[in-house]
Design an enzyme around this catalytic site. Structure first.
Site, PDB file in Angstrom:
ATOM      1  N   GLU A 123      -5.841  -5.173  10.236  1.00 22.17           N
ATOM      2  CA  GLU A 123      -5.056  -3.494  10.370  1.00 22.17           C
ATOM      3  C   GLU A 123      -5.292  -3.084  11.455  1.00 22.17           C
ATOM      4  OE1 GLU A 123      -2.884  -2.602   6.693  1.00 22.17           O
ATOM      5  OE2 GLU A 123      -4.849  -1.341   6.815  1.00 22.17           O
ATOM      6  N   HIS A 150      -9.584   1.629   4.877  1.00 15.58           N
ATOM      7  CA  HIS A 150      -8.362   1.700   5.272  1.00 15.58           C
ATOM      8  C   HIS A 150      -8.297   2.408   6.702  1.00 15.58           C
ATOM      9  CE1 HIS A 150      -4.488   2.738   6.121  1.00 15.58           C
ATOM     10  NE2 HIS A 150      -4.213   1.788   5.485  1.00 15.58           N
ATOM     11  N   GLY A 152       2.243   1.754  10.238  1.00 20.69           N
ATOM     12  CA  GLY A 152       2.681   4.013  10.484  1.00 20.69           C
ATOM     13  C   GLY A 152       3.538   4.139  11.481  1.00 20.69           C
ATOM     14  N   LYS A 158      -0.006   4.332  -0.374  1.00 23.68           N
ATOM     15  CA  LYS A 158      -0.713   5.813   0.567  1.00 23.68           C
ATOM     16  C   LYS A 158       0.035   6.751  -0.138  1.00 23.68           C
ATOM     17  CE  LYS A 158      -0.476   3.269   4.714  1.00 23.68           C
ATOM     18  NZ  LYS A 158      -0.205   2.844   6.345  1.00 23.68           N
ATOM     19  N   ASN A 195       0.812  -0.988  -0.524  1.00 23.92           N
ATOM     20  CA  ASN A 195      -0.391   0.024   0.118  1.00 23.92           C
ATOM     21  C   ASN A 195       0.662   1.136  -0.154  1.00 23.92           C
ATOM     22  OD1 ASN A 195      -1.756   2.065   0.152  1.00 23.92           O
ATOM     23  ND2 ASN A 195      -2.908   1.551   2.557  1.00 23.92           N
ATOM     24  N   SER A 227       3.043  -1.926  10.783  1.00 22.73           N
ATOM     25  CA  SER A 227       4.836  -2.561  10.468  1.00 22.73           C
ATOM     26  C   SER A 227       5.088  -2.850  10.334  1.00 22.73           C
ATOM     27  CB  SER A 227       4.427  -1.890  11.745  1.00 22.73           C
ATOM     28  OG  SER A 227       4.226  -0.563  12.521  1.00 22.73           O
ATOM     29  N   GLU A 234      -7.090   4.898   7.812  1.00 23.23           N
ATOM     30  CA  GLU A 234      -6.743   6.224   7.117  1.00 23.23           C
ATOM     31  C   GLU A 234      -7.818   6.946   6.205  1.00 23.23           C
ATOM     32  OE1 GLU A 234      -2.869   5.657   5.355  1.00 23.23           O
ATOM     33  OE2 GLU A 234      -2.205   5.099   7.606  1.00 23.23           O
TER      34      GLU A 234
HETATM   35  P1  PGA Z   1       2.693   0.486   7.580  1.00 20.78           P
HETATM   36  O1  PGA Z   1       0.826   0.271   6.983  1.00 20.78           O
HETATM   37  O2  PGA Z   1       2.863  -0.978   6.927  1.00 20.78           O
HETATM   38  O3  PGA Z   1       3.349   1.412   7.058  1.00 20.78           O
HETATM   39  O4  PGA Z   1       1.813  -0.073   9.363  1.00 20.78           O
HETATM   40  C1  PGA Z   1      -0.318  -0.136   6.777  1.00 20.78           C
HETATM   41  C2  PGA Z   1      -1.593   0.492   5.937  1.00 20.78           C
HETATM   42  O5  PGA Z   1      -2.168   0.918   6.663  1.00 20.78           O
HETATM   43  O6  PGA Z   1      -1.996  -0.621   5.360  1.00 20.78           O
END
Ligand code: PGA
Length: 255
Positions: free
Chosen positions: A165, A93, A171, A8, A6, A211, A95
């Protein structure tokens, strides 16, 4: 096993093509047991699809509008996505839920729209730290599953991907322990079994995201109900992403 990146809101046309080319050079065997996809920003989908056309890495988007088409300035439809070679789309997601106010109702409509166009939704669910600390993690995940999958029928296990998630792990560098991940993944599998029956539910890939990195991927991917990963930050570093794909391959070979 399924490993999806992803990206982003990162990269630009040049760095996206460079990243895609690195993946294309390394992941070239269409017969392999690990499926790989990258979910990239809308304007870069066409370039990335072109860079990946000789290899087996699929391309996905990170969002889709719930309506078929029309006067929705600034939005992107499922038809547009499939016309540029997308086969996956991330839906719901955290976010998008947090910063763009996406509710379970709209996420449900997006899942239905994606499925109607044979785009595989990667449905994201997961609790916040406060919800986990209040002992509500499973209740939240159950509510998100119920909301997103209301009246959603899936024809085959490949038609749907679920990504667990935990918001507190995205993140942040904090990862769920393998036991925490397995516990929630088993719960998700059980819910999917109740909803779709054991055969379909057994074949739906349930990814872990938050992460995931080369150093922790192996322990997570070895859990019986963890069928892959949704990788954010590490997917922007080809060596890290490829190392996770390799870990998935090793874990499949040993299974
Ligand atoms: P990350 O993000 O691996 O940077 O924690 C995962 C995601 O949000 O899909």
């Amino acid at each position: 096993m399924f490993i999806a990146g992803n990206w982003k809101m990162n990269t630009d046309r040049f760095s996206a093509i460079a990243l895609a080319r690195r993946l294309a050079e390394t992941i070239d065997d269409p017969g392999e047991a690990v499926k790989v996809a990258v979910c990239v920003p809308f304007p870069l989908i066409d370039s990335v699809t072109n860079s990946l056309k000789t290899c087996c890495v699929a391309v996905g988007a990170q969002n889709v509008h719930e309506q078929e088409k029309g006067a929705y300035t600034g939005e992107v439809s499922a038809t547009m996505l499939t016309s540029v070679g997308c086969t996956y789309v991330i839906v719901g997601h955290s976010e998008r839920r947090q910063y763009f106010g996406e509710t379970d109702t709209v996420i449900n409509q997006k899942v239905q729209r994606a499925l109607a166009h044979k785009l595989t939704p990667i449905l994201c669910i997961g609790e916040t730290l406060a919800e986990r600390e209040a002992g509500e993690a499973q209740a939240v995940v159950q509510r998100q599953l119920q909301g997103a999958l209301t009246e959603v029928e899936v024809a085959s296990p490949e038609a749907l991907v679920v990504a667990y998630e935990p918001v507190w792990a995205i993140g942040t560098g904090k990862t769920a322990t393998p036991d925490q991940a397995q516990e929630m993944h088993a719960f998700i599998r059980q819910w999917l079994t109740g909803r779709y029956g054991p055969e379909l539910a057994g074949g739906i890939d349930v990814l872990y995201g938050g992460s995931m990195k080369p150093g922790n991927a192996s322990d997570l991917l070895e859990q019986p109900d963890v069928n892959g990963g949704l990788i954010g930050g590490a997917s922007l570093h080809p060596d890290d992403f490829l190392a996770i794909v390799e870990t998935a391959r090793v874990s499949m070979a040993g299974a």
